[in-house]
Scaffold this motif. Sequence first.
Motif, PDB file in Angstrom:
ATOM      1  N   VAL A   1       0.874  -1.293   0.070  1.00 18.37           N
ATOM      2  CA  VAL A   1       0.000  -0.122  -0.181  1.00 18.37           C
ATOM      3  C   VAL A   1       0.923   1.248  -0.019  1.00 18.37           C
ATOM      4  N   ASP A   2       1.673   1.099   0.699  1.00 20.73           N
ATOM      5  CA  ASP A   2       2.721   2.510   0.878  1.00 20.73           C
ATOM      6  C   ASP A   2       3.539   2.799  -0.235  1.00 20.73           C
ATOM      7  N   GLU A   3       3.933   1.666  -0.948  1.00 23.56           N
ATOM      8  CA  GLU A   3       4.909   1.868  -2.196  1.00 23.56           C
ATOM      9  C   GLU A   3       3.946   2.040  -3.520  1.00 23.56           C
ATOM     10  N   PHE A   4       2.781   1.710  -3.492  1.00 23.39           N
ATOM     11  CA  PHE A   4       1.961   1.446  -4.890  1.00 23.39           C
ATOM     12  C   PHE A   4       1.729   2.633  -5.478  1.00 23.39           C
ATOM     13  N   ASN A   5       1.694   2.683  -6.753  1.00 29.63           N
ATOM     14  CA  ASN A   5       1.448   3.832  -7.698  1.00 29.63           C
ATOM     15  C   ASN A   5       0.709   2.742  -8.720  1.00 29.63           C
ATOM     16  N   GLY A   6      -0.526   3.412  -9.217  1.00 34.50           N
ATOM     17  CA  GLY A   6      -1.420   2.964 -10.095  1.00 34.50           C
ATOM     18  C   GLY A   6      -2.780   2.795  -9.888  1.00 34.50           C
ATOM     19  N   ASP A   7      -3.587   2.025 -10.588  1.00 32.32           N
ATOM     20  CA  ASP A   7      -4.867   1.990 -10.269  1.00 32.32           C
ATOM     21  C   ASP A   7      -5.188   1.024  -8.899  1.00 32.32           C
ATOM     22  N   LEU A   8      -6.056   1.826  -8.257  1.00 32.68           N
ATOM     23  CA  LEU A   8      -6.328   1.068  -6.777  1.00 32.68           C
ATOM     24  C   LEU A   8      -7.022  -0.191  -6.808  1.00 32.68           C
ATOM     25  N   ASP A   9      -7.763  -0.594  -8.027  1.00 28.44           N
ATOM     26  CA  ASP A   9      -8.553  -1.817  -8.274  1.00 28.44           C
ATOM     27  C   ASP A   9      -7.390  -2.818  -8.483  1.00 28.44           C
ATOM     28  N   GLU A  10      -6.142  -2.756  -9.005  1.00 31.39           N
ATOM     29  CA  GLU A  10      -5.331  -3.707  -9.141  1.00 31.39           C
ATOM     30  C   GLU A  10      -4.580  -4.100  -7.896  1.00 31.39           C
ATOM     31  N   LEU A  11      -4.382  -3.060  -7.035  1.00 24.53           N
ATOM     32  CA  LEU A  11      -3.857  -3.366  -5.632  1.00 24.53           C
ATOM     33  C   LEU A  11      -4.999  -3.763  -4.853  1.00 24.53           C
ATOM     34  N   GLU A  12      -5.976  -3.686  -4.765  1.00 24.11           N
ATOM     35  CA  GLU A  12      -7.153  -4.398  -4.109  1.00 24.11           C
ATOM     36  C   GLU A  12      -7.394  -5.837  -4.656  1.00 24.11           C
ATOM     37  N   SER A  13      -7.100  -6.144  -5.803  1.00 28.83           N
ATOM     38  CA  SER A  13      -7.313  -7.661  -6.298  1.00 28.83           C
ATOM     39  C   SER A  13      -6.019  -8.197  -5.880  1.00 28.83           C
ATOM     40  N   ALA A  14      -4.981  -7.605  -5.821  1.00 24.99           N
ATOM     41  CA  ALA A  14      -3.655  -8.334  -5.388  1.00 24.99           C
ATOM     42  C   ALA A  14      -3.731  -8.643  -3.959  1.00 24.99           C
ATOM     43  N   ILE A  15      -4.205  -7.791  -3.165  1.00 24.32           N
ATOM     44  CA  ILE A  15      -4.619  -8.030  -1.818  1.00 24.32           C
ATOM     45  C   ILE A  15      -5.561  -9.069  -1.767  1.00 24.32           C
ATOM     46  N   GLY A  16      -6.592  -9.085  -2.288  1.00 28.56           N
ATOM     47  CA  GLY A  16      -7.561 -10.196  -2.219  1.00 28.56           C
ATOM     48  C   GLY A  16      -6.981 -11.238  -2.415  1.00 28.56           C
TER      49      GLY A  16
END
Length: 111
Positions: free
Chosen positions: A14-29
């Motif tokens: 989360v701290d290092e992420f750059n991009g679309d939050l839906d991709e971060l959310e999917s990765a965490i999921g």
Amino acid sequence: MTDKDLLAIIDRAVDEFNGDLDELESAIGMLMLGRHYGWRVMLLIHSPTTVRKYTKILNIKSLRDVLPEVGVLAHRSKAWRLVEGTKNFWKVVRGQIGGVRSARVTKTPGD
């Protein structure tokens, strides 16, 4: 891997992420579901390209490093039930056998 270790991976991503939050959310999921289903089921749900993208987002080398091989809920996965106990797992992951990949789960096998 402990819950504290998984939270550290998520917090760092989360701290290092750059991009679309839906991709971060999917990765965490994927990571959180993988705790219960295992990395083998995650490889049956997602394409190799998607797994690479999500592991990059999470800054982990491999799902094998952070998830159990087969989780306590793996038996609920339709795809896992089709390949469990066979030698076809890696053929399905590589796309050499079609019609098996599925994100479908049932509360009890056979439902």
